[in-house]
Design a protein around this motif. Structure first.
Motif, short mmCIF file in Angstrom:
data_model
loop_
_atom_site.label_atom_id
_atom_site.label_comp_id
_atom_site.label_asym_id
_atom_site.label_seq_id
_atom_site.Cartn_x
_atom_site.Cartn_y
_atom_site.Cartn_z
N ALA A 79 0.83 -1.21 0.00
CA ALA A 79 0.00 0.00 0.00
C ALA A 79 0.86 1.25 0.00
CB ALA A 79 -0.93 0.00 1.21
N ALA A 80 1.96 1.22 0.77
CA ALA A 80 2.86 2.37 0.81
C ALA A 80 3.50 2.61 -0.55
CB ALA A 80 3.96 2.14 1.86
N LEU A 81 3.77 1.52 -1.27
CA LEU A 81 4.40 1.62 -2.58
C LEU A 81 3.43 2.12 -3.64
CD1 LEU A 81 7.08 0.97 -4.14
CD2 LEU A 81 6.05 -1.26 -4.65
N THR A 82 2.27 1.45 -3.75
CA THR A 82 1.32 1.78 -4.82
C THR A 82 0.47 3.00 -4.48
OG1 THR A 82 -0.25 0.16 -3.90
CG2 THR A 82 1.23 -0.60 -5.63
N GLY A 83 -0.05 3.05 -3.25
CA GLY A 83 -0.85 4.21 -2.84
C GLY A 83 0.01 5.44 -2.63
N GLY A 84 1.22 5.23 -2.12
CA GLY A 84 2.13 6.35 -1.92
C GLY A 84 2.50 7.03 -3.22
N ALA A 85 2.50 6.26 -4.31
CA ALA A 85 2.86 6.81 -5.62
C ALA A 85 1.93 7.93 -6.05
CB ALA A 85 2.86 5.69 -6.66
N VAL A 86 0.66 7.82 -5.71
CA VAL A 86 -0.32 8.84 -6.14
C VAL A 86 -0.70 9.79 -5.01
CG1 VAL A 86 -1.26 7.40 -7.97
CG2 VAL A 86 -2.24 7.25 -5.68
N SER A 87 -0.01 9.70 -3.89
CA SER A 87 -0.37 10.53 -2.73
C SER A 87 -0.22 12.02 -3.03
CB SER A 87 0.48 10.14 -1.51
OG SER A 87 1.86 10.30 -1.78
N ALA A 158 8.09 5.42 -0.73
CA ALA A 158 6.96 6.31 -1.03
C ALA A 158 7.44 7.68 -1.49
CB ALA A 158 6.06 6.45 0.19
N LEU A 159 8.51 8.18 -0.87
CA LEU A 159 9.06 9.49 -1.29
C LEU A 159 9.55 9.43 -2.73
CD1 LEU A 159 11.04 10.47 1.93
CD2 LEU A 159 9.14 11.77 0.95
N ILE A 160 10.22 8.35 -3.08
CA ILE A 160 10.76 8.22 -4.43
C ILE A 160 9.65 8.11 -5.46
CG2 ILE A 160 12.10 6.74 -5.99
CD1 ILE A 160 13.82 5.96 -3.54
N VAL A 161 8.73 7.16 -5.24
CA VAL A 161 7.70 6.91 -6.27
C VAL A 161 6.67 8.04 -6.35
CG1 VAL A 161 8.00 4.41 -6.17
CG2 VAL A 161 6.29 5.50 -4.69
N SER A 162 6.39 8.70 -5.23
CA SER A 162 5.41 9.80 -5.27
C SER A 162 5.94 10.97 -6.07
CB SER A 162 5.04 10.24 -3.85
OG SER A 162 6.16 10.77 -3.17
N ALA A 163 7.25 11.24 -5.95
CA ALA A 163 7.86 12.34 -6.71
C ALA A 163 7.94 12.00 -8.19
CB ALA A 163 9.25 12.64 -6.16
N THR A 165 6.08 9.88 -9.90
CA THR A 165 4.76 9.72 -10.52
C THR A 165 4.17 11.06 -10.96
OG1 THR A 165 4.37 7.76 -9.15
CG2 THR A 165 2.46 8.71 -10.23
N VAL A 166 4.56 12.13 -10.32
CA VAL A 166 4.09 13.46 -10.73
C VAL A 166 4.51 13.74 -12.17
CG1 VAL A 166 4.31 15.95 -10.33
CG2 VAL A 166 4.07 14.39 -8.39
N TYR A 167 5.69 13.27 -12.55
CA TYR A 167 6.23 13.52 -13.88
C TYR A 167 5.96 12.36 -14.84
CZ TYR A 167 8.78 17.21 -11.48
OH TYR A 167 9.11 18.32 -10.74
N LEU A 168 5.80 11.16 -14.30
CA LEU A 168 5.55 9.98 -15.12
C LEU A 168 4.31 9.27 -14.60
CD1 LEU A 168 6.57 8.10 -17.41
CD2 LEU A 168 7.92 6.89 -15.69
N LYS A 252 10.47 18.22 -6.25
CA LYS A 252 9.30 18.93 -5.74
C LYS A 252 9.23 20.40 -6.17
CE LYS A 252 11.22 20.39 -1.27
NZ LYS A 252 11.08 20.29 0.21
N LYS A 253 10.35 20.92 -6.65
CA LYS A 253 10.41 22.34 -7.04
C LYS A 253 9.43 22.68 -8.15
CE LYS A 253 15.30 22.49 -5.77
NZ LYS A 253 16.70 22.64 -6.27
N HIS A 254 9.10 21.70 -8.98
CA HIS A 254 8.22 21.96 -10.13
C HIS A 254 6.90 21.20 -10.03
CE1 HIS A 254 11.53 24.08 -12.02
NE2 HIS A 254 12.32 23.02 -11.81
N PHE A 255 6.55 20.76 -8.82
CA PHE A 255 5.29 20.04 -8.63
C PHE A 255 4.09 20.87 -9.08
CE2 PHE A 255 6.39 16.73 -5.10
CZ PHE A 255 7.15 16.04 -6.01
N ALA A 256 4.08 22.13 -8.65
CA ALA A 256 2.92 23.00 -8.96
C ALA A 256 2.70 23.13 -10.47
CB ALA A 256 3.14 24.37 -8.34
N GLU A 257 3.78 23.19 -11.23
CA GLU A 257 3.66 23.32 -12.68
C GLU A 257 3.11 22.03 -13.30
OE1 GLU A 257 7.52 24.32 -14.12
OE2 GLU A 257 7.78 25.93 -12.64
N GLU A 258 3.57 20.88 -12.78
CA GLU A 258 3.16 19.59 -13.35
C GLU A 258 1.74 19.20 -12.93
OE1 GLU A 258 4.80 17.74 -15.50
OE2 GLU A 258 6.45 19.18 -15.57
N LEU A 259 1.31 19.68 -11.77
CA LEU A 259 -0.01 19.32 -11.27
C LEU A 259 -1.08 20.25 -11.82
CD1 LEU A 259 0.90 18.50 -7.56
CD2 LEU A 259 0.31 16.87 -9.36
#
Length: 259
Positions: A79-87, A158-163, A165-168, A252-259
């Motif tokens: 759950a941490a891996l898959t759910g964390g990806a889209v957190s 979770a930190l790795i995959v969540s970041a 997934t924002v771009y991929l 995370k610096k460009h999260f707002a642009e990608e989201l």
């Protein structure tokens, strides 16, 4: 990184608030509500007992317990891996409205899953005792250590995959396959003794192998686990967490642009 840790600590109340919100929302609208935290593992136990003890007749003694003890911590990690990806993606409105350290989002999600696992372990321990396992006090005192090691590893992943997934965005679906493959590469449904000797060292590189083994030592064998076997998991967990904070901090610096 120290600055990041200090900032996250300053936002600890926000993490607590998000964890409470997630736990309340899990079974919102259901009749039994939070009781599903305990009912779910019990129903899973009944299914596994029927399939593996009656139908498949697995060769491992008390296989329902052997599997149950391993499956609950695996469900948390998966759950941490898959759910964390889209957190992060799921909280895009919050990200675009206010400032806070973005690491708070995956950390709070993993912590929520961790709390749910800890509560599920009440059922696991009860089933273990009913099944005749009598772990020593020292063995039970080792249980929080094992949980902490898994928690650190889960946060790093979770930190790795969540970041990423924002771009991929496709990573969300790829991780579902990876999680399934990872499960079968971990001795959950089978003992490590079944793995050919030439592949055992490779299996040991999987941090979840020794973590699952430690859980089983306590709640299936009733003995103190060999904590030395956890060094691989501890080292990989810490490396993963450090890498997670570095990668997340960079992206995370460009999260707002990608989201």
């Amino acid at each position: 990184m120290i600055t990041t840790f200090k900032e996250i600590f300053n936002y600890r109340e926000m993490i607590t608030s998000l964890v409470r919100k997630d736990l309340r929302g899990r079974y919102k609208g259901s009749v039994l509500g939070f009781l599903w935290t305990f009912i779910n593992p019990l129903l899973q136990l009944l299914v596994y007992n029927m399939v593996f003890s009656i139908i498949l007749r697995a060769g491992v003694e008390k296989f329902y317990l052997y599997l149950f003890v391993a499956l609950i911590p695996w469900i948390f990690f998966s759950a941490a891996l898959t759910g964390g990806a889209v957190s992060v993606i799921s909280q895009k409105d919050l990200i675009n409205k206010i400032y806070f350290p973005r690491e708070v989002i995956p950390i709070s999600y993993v912590t929520s899953c961790f709390v749910n696992m800890v509560l599920s372990f009440i059922v696991v321990i009860a089933v273990s005792l009913i099944s005749g396992v009598r772990p020593t006090l020292l063995a039970l005192l080792c249980l929080p250590i094992i949980m902490l090691v898994e928690y650190v590893l889960a946060i790093g992943m979770a930190l790795i995959v969540s970041a990423l997934t924002v771009y991929l965005r496709d990573l969300e679906y790829i991780l579902g396959i990876i999680s399934m493959a990872w499960m079968y590469a971990t001795p959950i449904c089978y003992p490590l003794s079944m793995v050919p000797d030439k592949y055992k060292n490779l299996f040991r590189l999987n941090p979840m192998t020794d973590i699952i083994g430690a859980y089983r030592a306590i709640l299936y064998d009733g003995k103190v686990p060999e904590l030395s076997t956890l060094w691989t998991s501890v080292v990989l967990g810490l490396v993963c967490m450090i890498a997670g904070f570095l990668i997340f901090g960079k992206l995370k610096k460009h999260f707002a642009e990608e989201l």
